[in-house]
Scaffold this motif. Structure first.
Motif, short mmCIF file in Angstrom:
data_model
loop_
_atom_site.label_atom_id
_atom_site.label_comp_id
_atom_site.label_asym_id
_atom_site.label_seq_id
_atom_site.Cartn_x
_atom_site.Cartn_y
_atom_site.Cartn_z
N GLY A 59 27.03 47.36 44.97
CA GLY A 59 27.21 47.11 45.88
C GLY A 59 28.40 45.99 46.90
O GLY A 59 28.09 46.15 48.15
N ASN A 60 28.93 45.18 46.52
CA ASN A 60 29.36 44.38 46.90
C ASN A 60 30.57 44.96 46.88
O ASN A 60 31.18 45.95 46.07
N ARG A 61 31.66 44.39 48.01
CA ARG A 61 33.47 45.19 47.95
C ARG A 61 34.14 43.83 47.31
O ARG A 61 35.44 44.49 47.90
N GLY A 62 33.24 42.81 47.06
CA GLY A 62 34.46 42.19 46.47
C GLY A 62 33.15 40.76 45.90
O GLY A 62 32.33 40.95 46.41
N MET A 63 33.82 39.63 45.84
CA MET A 63 33.62 38.57 45.80
C MET A 63 34.51 37.12 45.87
O MET A 63 35.50 37.16 45.77
N GLY A 64 33.95 35.99 46.10
CA GLY A 64 34.90 35.19 46.18
C GLY A 64 34.08 33.88 45.50
O GLY A 64 33.25 33.30 45.52
N TYR A 65 35.87 32.83 45.20
CA TYR A 65 34.47 31.11 44.44
C TYR A 65 35.75 30.35 45.40
O TYR A 65 36.74 30.62 45.82
N LYS A 66 34.76 28.90 45.71
CA LYS A 66 35.79 27.68 45.75
C LYS A 66 35.96 26.35 45.02
O LYS A 66 34.58 26.80 44.18
#
Length: 184
Positions: A59-66
């Motif tokens: 259900g996510n449109r994307g994801m991010g990392y830091k």
């Protein structure tokens, strides 16, 4: 210097956009990078309210990392993956994928490491963390674009196992290599 890799969320959009903008401002060749803005990042990092349960991505449109420095907590670098599904924006179509293959493809969308933190393999580490999660989420393919002359980013992708599939104009006429990695 040591770093920890953390997941990002929509509340990080402004800080991520600031890192992207700082990196973009320092570039000698501006055509090598298309900077994402906070609105786009917030959209990608906000889970969809309604989604197709047959698609990977939960259900996510994307994801991010830091990448965050352990000593001072400074944001050193970021990475964003996007899930276009079988929309016309999918890079899968650029390399001959059918809609079903496009549904199983994630875009390795944006990477940026602040100049003072370069040399610590942060792009590689951020992408590796994303790849592991994407594999666990059920994605079969990863696609990315890089300017053909951007040897640093392209080298990172080649070391991670991506292959150049084609070179074409993308993003308002900017030349890009399109790279693919299979997770199968």
């Amino acid at each position: 210097m040591d770093f920890r890799i953390e997941k990002a969320n929509a509340s990080d959009a402004e800080a991520i956009a600031a890192v992207i903008q700082k990196c973009y401002e320092k570039l000698e060749h501006k055509e090598w990078y298309i900077p994402d803005n906070a609105d786009y990042l917030r959209d990608v990092l906000t889970p969809a309210q309604v989604y197709d349960e047959t698609l990977p991505g939960r259900g996510n449109r994307g994801m991010g990392y830091k990448a965050v420095s352990v000593d001072k907590g400074d944001l050193a670098g970021i990475f964003i993956a996007a899930f276009p599904g079988d929309s016309p924006k999918s890079m899968g179509y650029d390399i001959g994928f059918d809609p079903e293959q496009c549904r199983m493809l994630a875009h390795m969308d944006s990477a940026a490491v602040l100049p003072r933190f370069r040399g610590f393999r942060l792009q590689y580490r951020l992408m590796s963390a994303a790849e592991e999660d994407l594999r666990c989420m059920g994605f079969h393919y990863l696609a990315a674009t890089v300017h053909p002359d951007n040897h640093a980013s392209k080298g990172t992708m080649l070391r991670l196992g991506y292959q150049v599939m084609t070179t074409k104009e993308k993003y308002n006429g900017n030349l890009r290599d399109i790279l693919l990695k299979s997770l199968l």
